[in-house]
Design an enzyme around this catalytic site. Structure first.
Site, PDB file in Angstrom:
ATOM      1  N   TYR A 160       0.823  -1.204   0.000  1.00  0.00           N
ATOM      2  CA  TYR A 160       0.000   0.000   0.000  1.00  0.00           C
ATOM      3  C   TYR A 160       0.860   1.259   0.000  1.00  0.00           C
ATOM      4  CZ  TYR A 160      -3.396   3.514   1.254  1.00  0.00           C
ATOM      5  OH  TYR A 160      -4.185   4.631   1.246  1.00  0.00           O
ATOM      6  N   TRP A 194       1.152   5.659  -1.758  1.00  0.00           N
ATOM      7  CA  TRP A 194       0.816   6.620  -2.809  1.00  0.00           C
ATOM      8  C   TRP A 194       1.857   6.696  -3.916  1.00  0.00           C
ATOM      9  CZ3 TRP A 194      -2.557  11.223  -3.369  1.00  0.00           C
ATOM     10  CH2 TRP A 194      -3.802  11.016  -2.775  1.00  0.00           C
TER      11      TRP A 194
HETATM   12  N1  LIG Z   1      -1.913   8.360  12.347  1.00  0.00           N
HETATM   13  C1  LIG Z   1      -2.323   8.430  11.081  1.00  0.00           C
HETATM   14  N2  LIG Z   1      -1.785   7.613  10.153  1.00  0.00           N
HETATM   15  C2  LIG Z   1      -2.198   7.715   8.863  1.00  0.00           C
HETATM   16  C3  LIG Z   1      -3.180   8.640   8.477  1.00  0.00           C
HETATM   17  C4  LIG Z   1      -3.743   9.468   9.487  1.00  0.00           C
HETATM   18  O1  LIG Z   1      -4.630  10.297   9.235  1.00  0.00           O
HETATM   19  N3  LIG Z   1      -3.273   9.347  10.768  1.00  0.00           N
HETATM   20  N4  LIG Z   1      -3.559   8.723   7.161  1.00  0.00           N
HETATM   21  C5  LIG Z   1      -3.442   7.511   6.372  1.00  0.00           C
HETATM   22  C6  LIG Z   1      -3.671   7.740   4.948  1.00  0.00           C
HETATM   23  S1  LIG Z   1      -5.164   8.444   4.523  1.00  0.00           S
HETATM   24  C7  LIG Z   1      -2.812   7.348   3.989  1.00  0.00           C
HETATM   25  S2  LIG Z   1      -3.281   7.463   2.339  1.00  0.00           S
HETATM   26  C8  LIG Z   1      -1.518   6.758   4.317  1.00  0.00           C
HETATM   27  C9  LIG Z   1      -0.386   7.186   3.361  1.00  0.00           C
HETATM   28  O2  LIG Z   1       0.687   6.328   3.490  1.00  0.00           O
HETATM   29  P1  LIG Z   1       1.727   6.103   2.293  1.00  0.00           P
HETATM   30  O3  LIG Z   1       1.033   6.261   0.978  1.00  0.00           O
HETATM   31  O4  LIG Z   1       2.456   4.850   2.541  1.00  0.00           O
HETATM   32  O5  LIG Z   1       2.686   7.360   2.512  1.00  0.00           O
HETATM   33  P2  LIG Z   1       3.721   8.032   1.512  1.00  0.00           P
HETATM   34  O6  LIG Z   1       4.605   8.875   2.350  1.00  0.00           O
HETATM   35  O7  LIG Z   1       2.990   8.711   0.408  1.00  0.00           O
HETATM   36  O8  LIG Z   1       4.564   6.801   0.966  1.00  0.00           O
HETATM   37  C10 LIG Z   1       4.919   6.657  -0.348  1.00  0.00           C
HETATM   38  C11 LIG Z   1       6.349   6.123  -0.400  1.00  0.00           C
HETATM   39  O9  LIG Z   1       6.638   5.778  -1.756  1.00  0.00           O
HETATM   40  C12 LIG Z   1       7.928   6.259  -2.104  1.00  0.00           C
HETATM   41  N5  LIG Z   1       7.916   6.463  -3.570  1.00  0.00           N
HETATM   42  C13 LIG Z   1       7.485   7.534  -4.269  1.00  0.00           C
HETATM   43  N6  LIG Z   1       7.603   7.311  -5.594  1.00  0.00           N
HETATM   44  C14 LIG Z   1       8.110   6.071  -5.735  1.00  0.00           C
HETATM   45  C15 LIG Z   1       8.430   5.267  -6.863  1.00  0.00           C
HETATM   46  O10 LIG Z   1       8.283   5.657  -8.010  1.00  0.00           O
HETATM   47  N7  LIG Z   1       8.908   3.999  -6.619  1.00  0.00           N
HETATM   48  C16 LIG Z   1       9.098   3.533  -5.355  1.00  0.00           C
HETATM   49  N8  LIG Z   1       9.558   2.297  -5.210  1.00  0.00           N
HETATM   50  N9  LIG Z   1       8.808   4.288  -4.272  1.00  0.00           N
HETATM   51  C17 LIG Z   1       8.317   5.521  -4.460  1.00  0.00           C
HETATM   52  C18 LIG Z   1       8.091   7.518  -1.296  1.00  0.00           C
HETATM   53  O11 LIG Z   1       9.463   7.825  -1.147  1.00  0.00           O
HETATM   54  C19 LIG Z   1       7.384   7.150   0.006  1.00  0.00           C
HETATM   55  O12 LIG Z   1       8.263   6.583   0.942  1.00  0.00           O
HETATM   56  O13 LIG Z   1      -1.164   7.096   5.655  1.00  0.00           O
HETATM   57  C20 LIG Z   1      -2.168   6.723   6.594  1.00  0.00           C
HETATM   58  N10 LIG Z   1      -1.646   6.874   7.943  1.00  0.00           N
HETATM   59  N1  LIG Z   2      -1.236  18.531   2.238  1.00  0.00           N
HETATM   60  C1  LIG Z   2      -1.703  17.265   2.218  1.00  0.00           C
HETATM   61  N2  LIG Z   2      -2.915  17.016   1.695  1.00  0.00           N
HETATM   62  C2  LIG Z   2      -3.411  15.764   1.694  1.00  0.00           C
HETATM   63  C3  LIG Z   2      -2.667  14.665   2.194  1.00  0.00           C
HETATM   64  C4  LIG Z   2      -1.378  14.966   2.755  1.00  0.00           C
HETATM   65  O1  LIG Z   2      -0.666  14.062   3.242  1.00  0.00           O
HETATM   66  N3  LIG Z   2      -0.941  16.259   2.749  1.00  0.00           N
HETATM   67  N4  LIG Z   2      -3.174  13.385   2.127  1.00  0.00           N
HETATM   68  C5  LIG Z   2      -4.262  13.123   1.197  1.00  0.00           C
HETATM   69  C6  LIG Z   2      -4.937  11.872   1.553  1.00  0.00           C
HETATM   70  S1  LIG Z   2      -4.189  10.411   1.143  1.00  0.00           S
HETATM   71  C7  LIG Z   2      -6.147  11.831   2.139  1.00  0.00           C
HETATM   72  S2  LIG Z   2      -6.888  10.323   2.449  1.00  0.00           S
HETATM   73  C8  LIG Z   2      -6.860  13.056   2.519  1.00  0.00           C
HETATM   74  C9  LIG Z   2      -7.360  12.926   3.947  1.00  0.00           C
HETATM   75  O2  LIG Z   2      -8.341  13.808   4.210  1.00  0.00           O
HETATM   76  P1  LIG Z   2      -8.853  13.953   5.710  1.00  0.00           P
HETATM   77  O3  LIG Z   2      -8.852  12.654   6.387  1.00  0.00           O
HETATM   78  O4  LIG Z   2     -10.139  14.665   5.658  1.00  0.00           O
HETATM   79  O5  LIG Z   2      -7.702  14.904   6.279  1.00  0.00           O
HETATM   80  P2  LIG Z   2      -7.163  15.168   7.755  1.00  0.00           P
HETATM   81  O6  LIG Z   2      -6.326  16.395   7.624  1.00  0.00           O
HETATM   82  O7  LIG Z   2      -6.523  13.973   8.301  1.00  0.00           O
HETATM   83  O8  LIG Z   2      -8.457  15.481   8.608  1.00  0.00           O
HETATM   84  C10 LIG Z   2      -9.248  16.628   8.365  1.00  0.00           C
HETATM   85  C11 LIG Z   2      -9.691  17.235   9.672  1.00  0.00           C
HETATM   86  O9  LIG Z   2     -10.635  16.415  10.338  1.00  0.00           O
HETATM   87  C12 LIG Z   2     -10.708  16.859  11.666  1.00  0.00           C
HETATM   88  N5  LIG Z   2     -11.122  15.759  12.529  1.00  0.00           N
HETATM   89  C13 LIG Z   2     -10.373  14.752  12.990  1.00  0.00           C
HETATM   90  N6  LIG Z   2     -11.131  13.905  13.747  1.00  0.00           N
HETATM   91  C14 LIG Z   2     -12.370  14.415  13.747  1.00  0.00           C
HETATM   92  C15 LIG Z   2     -13.608  14.017  14.336  1.00  0.00           C
HETATM   93  O10 LIG Z   2     -13.720  12.988  14.995  1.00  0.00           O
HETATM   94  N7  LIG Z   2     -14.676  14.804  14.101  1.00  0.00           N
HETATM   95  C16 LIG Z   2     -14.613  15.942  13.356  1.00  0.00           C
HETATM   96  N8  LIG Z   2     -15.729  16.627  13.174  1.00  0.00           N
HETATM   97  N9  LIG Z   2     -13.463  16.342  12.797  1.00  0.00           N
HETATM   98  C17 LIG Z   2     -12.364  15.597  12.986  1.00  0.00           C
HETATM   99  C18 LIG Z   2      -9.337  17.360  12.036  1.00  0.00           C
HETATM  100  O11 LIG Z   2      -9.446  18.648  12.621  1.00  0.00           O
HETATM  101  C19 LIG Z   2      -8.599  17.349  10.710  1.00  0.00           C
HETATM  102  O12 LIG Z   2      -7.841  18.525  10.503  1.00  0.00           O
HETATM  103  O13 LIG Z   2      -6.005  14.192   2.441  1.00  0.00           O
HETATM  104  C20 LIG Z   2      -5.276  14.262   1.214  1.00  0.00           C
HETATM  105  N10 LIG Z   2      -4.638  15.544   1.152  1.00  0.00           N
HETATM  106 MO   LIG Z   3      -5.262   8.713   2.222  1.00  0.00          MO
END
Ligand SMILES: Nc1nc2c(c(=O)[nH]1)N[C@H]1C(S)=C(S)[C@@H](COP(=O)(O)OP(=O)(O)OC[C@H]3O[C@@H](n4cnc5c(=O)[nH]c(N)nc54)[C@H](O)[C@@H]3O)O[C@H]1N2
Ligand SMILES: Nc1nc2c(c(=O)[nH]1)N[C@H]1C(S)=C(S)[C@@H](COP(=O)(O)OP(=O)(O)OC[C@H]3O[C@@H](n4cnc5c(=O)[nH]c(N)nc54)[C@H](O)[C@@H]3O)O[C@H]1N2
Ligand SMILES: [Mo]
Length: 779
Positions: free
Chosen positions: A115, A117
């Site tokens: 998994y 991005w």
């Molecule tokens: N506590 C907490 N944890 C969370 C979340 C949260 O809200 N709270 N959010 C979650 C969510 S929504 C998501 S989507 C995940 C994201 O988690 P990930 O998608 O695993 O996070 P990234 O940092 O985007 O990791 C992508 C990795 O791919 C590598 N990469 C980039 N391009 C390439 C390529 O071309 N080839 C290879 N081999 N590697 C490459 C980058 O260097 C990086 O290390 O995290 C989750 N974790």
């Molecule tokens: N700059 C930037 N943008 C991103 C990403 C990133 O890594 N960096 N990741 C992308 C990805 S993979 C995803 S999945 C999306 C994630 O999108 P989201 O999950 O919506 O993003 P977050 O910033 O984790 O959360 C948004 C807000 O929800 C509020 N929140 C948290 N818990 C609760 C709750 O229980 N109730 C309410 N009402 N509010 C709450 C917090 O204040 C938080 O700032 O963002 C995407 N956009």
């Molecule tokens: Mo995500």
């Protein structure tokens, strides 16, 4: 190394955080956002310094303990030295290990979920490359399903409304919000730092402007959440400071008031919905003696009953949109706020009206609420996976620690497979997974962990075989997303770092050794693949009678506008207009207020209608603060945490945790102090920012700071950099979806008074420079 002395013309490229150009001027790479992007993402400025940062991986490396002792369980992962290797040798070694695992245990012992991005280009998409390779070489692999983003909603939405993409991405359009919506109840807000990101990249970030336009027309945006910054200042006139994790109780209270006022849309509930009576019995307290009124919800949410009643009474008769950020369902019982938001929109009769109803995750990310392209864009065929085993993605540690054990998922009883080899390309589990001390224990269980990486992430440091990968700027690709009309010819902007190779080249070399080169490469070079993949777009355009430039013309122009489909409200509007003729693909064909199917599963943690289920992880005297671990503003997840913009946003090298002045004062903390955040699972350091933008009782620390264990030899070391996943809980949202619960947990915070430990997260591991004799894989 990446030394570019000659100036170059600007060339186009693409990323998840936007389209841009890169140009070398005076030995520096200058990155400029696309001129048509009204709200470009500052994350773009992480690129230039990242190119040749010390965190990059220059050469293939193999963990010393693995080389010396062969594959097997090893608690030294993450604490060992590495041996440099030549490409030929490491590929021989890895091909032999893949064969050993396949012969001895079969492809079902290989976890290729991987998994993450990765990067935005359509051909060099790391997971697609890995999956295609494992299918070609082994005939399959154990996969993961759903996402960390939407783990709970991907499972609940098909039960209650229909296909995930149809009812989230292709449902309520921004254009309709600008024109029609009167009130938006934005649970979790709609933070433009989030919506400036989308998988595949969006060329024009329009959410900010759309919110301002809607607000100017008179639309009221109500921010319901713990952080004031979750809506743009210009439209943020009403901040409802709800206790995190309690939104379902507030939604129930709104519903209760509306029903008590007899203001609910009985006709719509009768014609378009299934299960209202069952739910109404619960709402009114007939089935459990507890009416879900505003007084009841007040104790749970921390909001006054008056506030909730007043909000409820503003809704009937208006065009109301209920949005729920991804974040709400990345938590215990995350299915419930998603389901209840749909029920709230249903009892107001709003589903399917332009700009009204329920829009899941609108504003959380850029590819929701946009028009879709009328022609296909490049996608790599992943071939056939013959292994049927899978896990919901966030159950990775559970799987590795409990092989052969049963678990529940969406009405099924599944078994965790027995994994010997884990292969990761394009993701960072030490970023995305919860309870990192537990993840380390889980990774110690496998025989072999292989990682392709750009940089020395903690995941790479825990691997046995680390293969250096190019970053996107170092290769050519086609960029675009199904919801963006701009197709980008991603030109190469820099030479590869060290000996880095792209994933395709790495897998081609392995495929050759494993006798499946033809199946994997189909005889094509990278350039031939780009031409081949572009063909589907060219054919699509020609089929519509439009100009269909050949590949060379597209490449030279650098970009191309694709035609888009009109927005028609999708399946939900079609169902609203013709419920009998265009039923939803749910069990009843209607909007499910109660679900007989889910009720039939008999899950105590996800009953047959939306309900308030008290969480296990509540504040206690030992952990009195709620931690919001949300998405970082300064980068995408952990990507380029070592980039210039990300580093500039840190303080004293640490990630910044924000908290309310009263909570800070109670702990003797001042702005800029370094603090230790801790609970029973772990601890990390962070720099404190004191601000009234965070509600009292909450501390916010974004994800993405690279895990930096102070003493890697300890079982549960302090992360000195500020990775919140040392604190979060590794549990499923419920037996239904088994999504991750990373967004929320509880902690205590104290001032850190010791000597400030240096940041070593970006330092490569200790490398032992020798080329050992080739080791035959044994067991
Ligand atoms: N506590 C907490 N944890 C969370 C979340 C949260 O809200 N709270 N959010 C979650 C969510 S929504 C998501 S989507 C995940 C994201 O988690 P990930 O998608 O695993 O996070 P990234 O940092 O985007 O990791 C992508 C990795 O791919 C590598 N990469 C980039 N391009 C390439 C390529 O071309 N080839 C290879 N081999 N590697 C490459 C980058 O260097 C990086 O290390 O995290 C989750 N974790
Ligand atoms: N700059 C930037 N943008 C991103 C990403 C990133 O890594 N960096 N990741 C992308 C990805 S993979 C995803 S999945 C999306 C994630 O999108 P989201 O999950 O919506 O993003 P977050 O910033 O984790 O959360 C948004 C807000 O929800 C509020 N929140 C948290 N818990 C609760 C709750 O229980 N109730 C309410 N009402 N509010 C709450 C917090 O204040 C938080 O700032 O963002 C995407 N956009
Ligand atoms: Mo995500």
């Amino acid at each position: 190394m990446t030394e570019q002395v000659k100036d170059t013309p600007a060339k186009p490229h693409n990323s998840h955080w936007g389209v841009f150009s890169g140009q070398w001027i005076g030995g520096k790479l200058v990155i400029k956002p696309h001129p048509n992007d009204p709200d470009p993402n500052p994350i773009l400025q992480n690129f230039p310094e990242a190119l040749s940062h010390k965190a990059r991986i220059a050469k293939p490396m193999v963990r010393r303990g693995w080389l010396e002792n062969g594959p097997g369980k090893d608690a030294r992962r993450g604490r060992d030295e590495f041996v440099e290797m030549e490409w030929d040798e490491v590929q021989d070694l890895l091909a032999a290990e893949l064969k050993r695992v396949q012969d001895k245990h079969g492809a079902k012992a290989v976890f290729g979920g991987s998994y993450g991005w990765s990067s935005a280009g359509r051909f060099h998409h790391a997971q697609s490359q890995l999956h295609r390779f494992l299918n070609a070489a082994l005939g399959g692999y154990v996969r993961s399903i759903n996402s960390y983003s939407a783990g709970a909603s991907m499972v609940i939405l098909p039960h209650i409304l229909g296909n995930y993409d149809d009812v989230s991405r292709r449902n309520v359009a921004w254009a309709d919000i600008v024109d029609y919506t009167d009130v938006i109840l934005a649970f979790g807000g709609m933070n433009t730092k989030n919506s400036r990101v989308a998988a595949g990249g969006i060329s024009r970030h329009t959410e900010h402007g759309d919110m301002i336009a809607a607000s100017r027309r008179g639309c009221e945006l109500v921010l319901i959440g713990p952080l004031k910054t979750d809506l743009p200042d210009e439209v943020n006139n009403e901040w409802v400071q709800i206790r995190p994790g309690t939104d379902t109780a507030m939604m129930l209270a709104l519903a209760h008031t509306i029903v008590m006022d007899d203001a609910h849309d009985r006709a719509f509930l009768a014609s378009h919905c299934h299960g209202w009576e069952t739910f109404e019995d619960y709402l009114m307290g007939r089935s459990d003696s507890q009416p879900k009124n505003a007084d009841w919800a007040s104790d749970i949410t921390g909001l006054s009953a008056e506030t909730m009643r007043a909000i409820a009474r503003r809704l009937p008769g208006k065009r109301v949109l209920v949005t729920v950020a991804h974040s709400l369902q990345r938590a215990e019982h995350g299915e419930q706020p998603v389901w209840m938001a749909s029920v709230l929109a249903a009892l107001l009769g709003q589903h399917g009206l332009p700009g009204g109803g329920f829009s899941y995750a609108l504003g959380s990310i850029a590819n929701y609420g946009r028009r879709h392209n009328a022609v296909p864009i490049a996608a790599l065929n992943q071939l056939k996976n013959n292994v049927s085993d899978y896990i919901p993605v966030a159950r990775i540690s559970d799987m590795l620690l409990n092989p052969g054990q049963p678990f529940d998922y969406n009405g099924e009883r599944l078994t965790y497979p027995d994994i010997k080899l884990v292969y990761w390309a394009g993701g960072n589990p030490f970023h995305h997974h919860q309870d990192l001390a537990r993840l380390r224990r889980a990774f110690a269980e496998v025989d072999t962990l292989v990682v392709h990486e750009i940089g020395w992430t903690a995941t790479a440091k825990h691997a046995d075989i680390v293969l250096p990968c190019t970053m996107t700027l170092e290769r050519e690709d086609i960029g675009g997303a199904p919801t963006d009309p701009l197709l980008v010819a991603m030109h190469r902007l820099a030479v590869p770092f060290g000996e880095a190779r792209d994933d395709y080249t790495i897998f081609s070399g392995l495929a050759e050794r494993m006798g499946c080169a033809e199946a994997f490469t189909e005889g094509r070079s990278t350039e031939q693949w780009l031409r081949f993949l572009y063909q589907s777009t060219q054919d699509g355009l020609a089929g519509l009678g439009l100009e269909a430039p050949d590949f060379d013309t597209f490449w030279e122009r650098g970009e191309m506008m694709l035609p888009q489909l009109p927005h028609d409200g999708g399946t939900v509007r079609a169902f609203r207009d013709d419920p009998a003729g265009k039923p939803l693909p749910t069990h009843s064909g209607k909007i499910e207020i109660a679900s007989d199917r889910i009720a039939g599963f008999g899950y105590a943690d996800c009953p047959g209608h939306p309900a308030w289920l008290p969480p296990v992880d509540v504040v206690t005297p030992a952990t009195p603060l709620q931690l919001v671990a949300n998405q970082p503003a300064s980068r995408l997840h952990s990507q380029f945490d070592f980039g210039g913009h990300s580093l500039a946003e840190k303080r004293r090298g640490r990630e910044v945790a924000r908290m309310h002045p009263l909570d800070a004062a109670a702990r003797g903390l001042a702005d800029g102090d370094i603090a230790r955040l801790f609970n029973s699972r772990g601890a990390c350091l962070a720099a404190i920012a004191v601000t009234e933008d965070v509600m009292q009782g909450v501390i916010q620390l974004p994800t993405g700071a690279w895990y930096d264990p102070q003493d890697a030899h300890e079982d549960n070391p302090l992360c000195v950099h500020g990775n919140p996943n040392v604190l979060t809980r590794d549990v499923g949202t419920s037996s239904l979806a088994q999504g991750c619960c990373g967004q929320l947990t509880t902690v205590e915070v104290e001032k850190f008074t010791g000597n400030l430990p240096p940041i070593q997260a970006f330092d490569p591991p200790v490398a032992v420079k020798r080329t050992p004799p080739r080791l035959e894989a044994t067991e």
